[in-house]
Design an enzyme around this catalytic site. Structure first.
Site, mmCIF file in Angstrom:
data_model
loop_
_atom_site.group_PDB
_atom_site.id
_atom_site.type_symbol
_atom_site.label_atom_id
_atom_site.label_comp_id
_atom_site.label_asym_id
_atom_site.label_seq_id
_atom_site.Cartn_x
_atom_site.Cartn_y
_atom_site.Cartn_z
ATOM 1 N N HIS A 1 0.859 -1.106 -0.137
ATOM 2 C CA HIS A 1 -0.211 0.184 0.065
ATOM 3 C C HIS A 1 1.137 1.702 0.149
ATOM 4 C CE1 HIS A 1 1.194 -0.364 4.250
ATOM 5 N NE2 HIS A 1 1.048 0.525 4.327
ATOM 6 N N ASP B 1 0.799 4.602 2.227
ATOM 7 C CA ASP B 1 0.300 5.849 2.842
ATOM 8 C C ASP B 1 -0.262 6.976 2.687
ATOM 9 O OD1 ASP B 1 1.925 4.062 4.714
ATOM 10 O OD2 ASP B 1 2.684 4.757 5.242
ATOM 11 N N HIS C 1 4.819 -0.349 0.021
ATOM 12 C CA HIS C 1 5.747 -0.800 0.903
ATOM 13 C C HIS C 1 4.519 -2.107 1.551
ATOM 14 C CE1 HIS C 1 4.309 2.692 3.375
ATOM 15 N NE2 HIS C 1 3.866 1.564 4.050
ATOM 16 N N ARG D 1 4.020 -8.572 17.770
ATOM 17 C CA ARG D 1 4.716 -7.314 17.636
ATOM 18 C C ARG D 1 3.452 -6.087 17.377
ATOM 19 N NH1 ARG D 1 6.105 -4.972 11.211
ATOM 20 N NH2 ARG D 1 7.051 -3.487 11.830
#
Length: 742
Positions: free
Chosen positions: A671, A673, A723, A733
């Site tokens: 995607h 941002d 990314h 995480r």
């Protein structure tokens, strides 16, 4: 001319009388010396029954100018009444009369009598004797604007064209025979008023003429401060400091803080005669000091530390950490804690359980005992007073940041009876001392306050008010401050009451800014609504927030080349401490309302998320404003260096923490941002808290697979940096994400 025998005889007599009067006047004038008396013929007398701080200051100024001083009455009981509240002081006249008998016939000897508890010499014997000679009288008294102690005597005073009209008995100078004749008639009681006695002598025309008395109307020798505070300023010149009387353009030799002007004298005494100058700085800071450098741990003196938690306060855990890290043998420390806050019991008992056995003793008075602030402070100080093995009492409020690990050593080595280290709020003028008091006894700003707080003038400063943190010598508590209730006085709060009572005992309180000691927290917006409330202190206490949560290497990112570029235009740098990461994660898990990871999301405008994650937004936990400030203060400055020519206020419309789990959402599809640039902070440790994870920039086929805890990735959001989030294979995480400049 025809005349009767009676008239003619009158004309004959008048010239004879005139000649006689002129002859007497000439004889009187001839007794006045043509030149000043040599300084070897000057003797200073003072009466002091105890060596107060004021007396020691007087003697230091006298020794500075090499005056010869005879101290009368030292060690005697004072029976002259409470002269601070009413008339009295006759004991001084009685003692002086007895001492002067052996000097009564020494015509070449000049006697200077001055009070000592509230007097400072501003110049030496040569100037004093020169000005005495210029007065052309054999006995000179100081003068003041107020009449004391009897107002009805005002009408008897001679009028003066210029200057102070009324006699002050705190200082006078004259030839020994005249001074002895002045005091010889004294037959009154010790509690009778000395100034009234001298005043009546002066107001008697015959005695005034026979003793050849005058007043120092224009303050050339004696400066009495009462009624003259607006006239007196400091004059810095030639490595020395004088008090200048602006009304008469005079430089008085002797400064007398008579009446209610003791605090103003203390202010002047911080400079006069050469205590502090612009050329030399502090000249007395090294006097009377002691050294602890060569002492073994077992040789250190015992200190009782009184800790007071009187209100909700941020960074309490950090306070106890700093207490633990003080550079002082713990076995020489005793701990007394007064805590009124239930919320802080967890912090107190955690400290005691982990470290209490390292100290000589620990005593805690908690919220359940309902002991008031002033009573608890009296209790703490009395623990030291009642124990002769207690060498020092160190009082410290919980909002004090003890940043200097050597603070106790430095204060002890300075060797003052009561000494406070200067602390202030970060980048503000609010501090733990007042340089002056107003008429009603509250804060007033002294001329030097700002320079002292900002350390443009460095030294030891005698001040009327200290608070928050100070060291008191145990011997002072056991010998002078024996009154058990030091923290009550009228309707004053405990700190003001304490300082009032100390001043009443004529004990000096000093503030030192010779070192950087720490600061004092703001407690105005301290709340307990969150799991880790200190996270919300970024605006109220920015320096403490930074110390606790910003990575220690942040400030040297550029200089030390800690800024890494693992992929093209992707920058990697340390930003958060481990504690910051842990507390952010714990806050999110404590809140617990994680999104579902679906496209429908009512939290964002339009209600639809193209690339959803399982997350919690900062505004959901009430942290949006604080996070935006973090971006402005710590991310924006880096952005301007990383991307030259790009200026940003680092506003982010979307700030959130993402959670990745193999069974929940292990990864994120490719995607762009919705940002100009994105911040991505790793909040836990790869290989320890989770396996896998990371970020891949597809265009560059460049991956960052082991992001460091507390380190941030900064990369462009649109066009170039498509990314994806790599799969987390085990564990959990957490990352914090901001879309900056949408």
């Amino acid at each position: 001319m025809d005349c009767t025998p009676r008239v003619c005889s009158l004309f004959l007599v008048l010239p004879i009388l005139t000649l006689i009067l002129l002859s007497q006047f000439s004889d009187c004038r001839s007794e006045i010396r043509k030149n000043p008396v040599p300084k070897e013929n000057l003797l200073v007398f003072t009466v002091a029954t105890k060596e107060t701080d004021g007396f020691k200051r007087f003697m230091r100024s006298a020794n500075f100018f090499n005056y010869t001083v005879k101290v009368l009455g030292l060690g005697d009981e004072w029976t002259g009444g409470d002269v601070t509240k009413t008339s009295g002081g006759g004991q001084k006249v009685r003692i002086l009369k007895q001492a002067l008998k052996s000097y009564a016939t020494e015509k070449e000897l000049v006697i200077l009598f001055v009070d000592s508890y509230d007097v400072i010499f501003a110049s030496g014997p040569e100037e004093l004797l020169k000005k005495f000679h210029q007065a052309k009288h054999k006995l000179v008294f100081g003068a003041e604007a107020f009449i004391w102690p009897s107002r009805h005597l005002e009408i008897q005073y001679p009028h003066v064209r210029e200057g102070k009209r009324f006699l002050n008995s705190g200082g006078f100078i004259g030839f020994a025979p005249n001074v002895y004749q002045l005091v010889e008639p004294w037959e009154l009681q010790d509690k009778d008023d000395d100034q009234l006695f001298y005043t009546k002598t002066y107001l008697d025309p015959e005695k005034r003429a026979s003793l050849n008395i005058t007043l120092d109307h224009r303050c050339r020798i004696f400066q009495n401060l009462n009624g003259a505070l607006d006239e007196v300023v400091l004059k810095f010149e030639d490595n020395q400091v004088r008090a200048r009387n602006m009304a008469y353009n005079s430089l008085p030799v002797i400064i007398h803080g008579n009446g209610p002007t003791k605090m103003q004298l203390n202010y002047l005494g911080n400079y006069i005669p050469k205590v502090w100058t612009f050329e030399t700085g502090c000249t007395e800071c090294e006097k009377d000091t002691i050294s602890l450098a060569e002492k073994k741990d077992s040789e250190f003196l015992t200190v009782l530390i009184g800790i007071f938690i009187e209100q909700l306060t941020p960074f309490v855990e950090d306070f106890f950490e700093r207490l633990m890290n003080l550079n002082f043998p713990k076995k020489q420390l005793r701990i007394f804690i007064h805590n009124t806050q239930t919320h802080h019991e967890q912090h107190v008992w955690k400290f005691i359980e982990q470290h209490g056995d390292q100290y000589q003793s620990v005593k805690v008075v908690g919220p359940d005992e309902e002991i008031a602030n002033a009573d608890a402070r009296n209790m703490g100080i009395d623990l030291c007073r009642q124990d002769v093995t207690c060498d020092y009492y160190f009082s410290v409020d919980i909002e004090v940041v003890l940043q200097n690990r050597d603070i106790l050593k430095l204060l002890i080595e300075q060797n003052r009876s009561i000494l406070a280290p200067l602390i202030s709020r970060h980048k503000k003028l609010w501090s733990n001392f007042w340089g002056a008091l107003s008429v009603d006894g509250y804060y007033a700003r002294s001329e030097d306050y700002v320079d002292i707080v900002q350390r443009r003038r460095i030294g030891l400063w005698n001040v009327p008010y200290i608070s928050s943190v100070y060291l008191i010598q145990g011997t002072l508590l056991q010998s002078v401050l024996t009154e058990k209730d030091l923290y009550h006085a009228s309707n004053l709060d405990p700190d003001m009451a304490f300082c009032h009572n100390i001043r009443e005992q004529e004990v000096f309180m000093y503030i030192t800014n010779r070192h950087e000691f720490g600061r004092i927290l703001s407690v105005a917006n301290c709340h307990t609504d969150h799991l880790h409330n200190d996270l919300w202190q970024i605006s109220e206490n920015p320096q403490d927030w930074e110390d606790k949560y910003i990575h220690e290497n942040y400030s040297s990112i550029i200089e030390n080349k800690i800024l890494l570029e693992p992929c093209p235009d992707v920058y990697w740098f340390p930003i958060f401490t481990e504690r910051a990461c842990d507390e952010i994660v714990e806050e999110m898990e404590h809140f617990g309302q994680w999104s579902t990871g679906g496209n429908r999301d009512i939290r964002i405008q339009g209600g639809y998320e193209n690339v959803p994650t399982i997350d919690i937004h900062m505004n959901q936990i009430g942290y949006e404003r604080e996070w935006q400030r973090f971006l402005r203060e710590f991310i924006a400055p880096l952005t301007e260096k990383i991307y030259p020519g790009y200026y940003t206020k680092a506003y982010s419309f979307l700030n959130f923490v993402v959670r990745y789990k193999p069974e929940e959402q292990p990864s994120l599809e490719p995607h762009h941002d919705a940002s100009t640039f994105t911040i991505n902070v790793a909040l836990n440790r790869a290989g320890v808290d989770y396996e896998g994870g990371g970020c891949r920039f597809i265009r560059y086929n460049c991956s960052i697979q082991a992001p460091r805890k507390g380190w941030a990735l900064m990369h462009p959001g649109r066009l170039t940096h498509y990314h994806e989030g790599l799969p987390t294979t085990s564990g959990t995480r957490y990352i914090a994400v901001s879309f900056v400049d949408p």
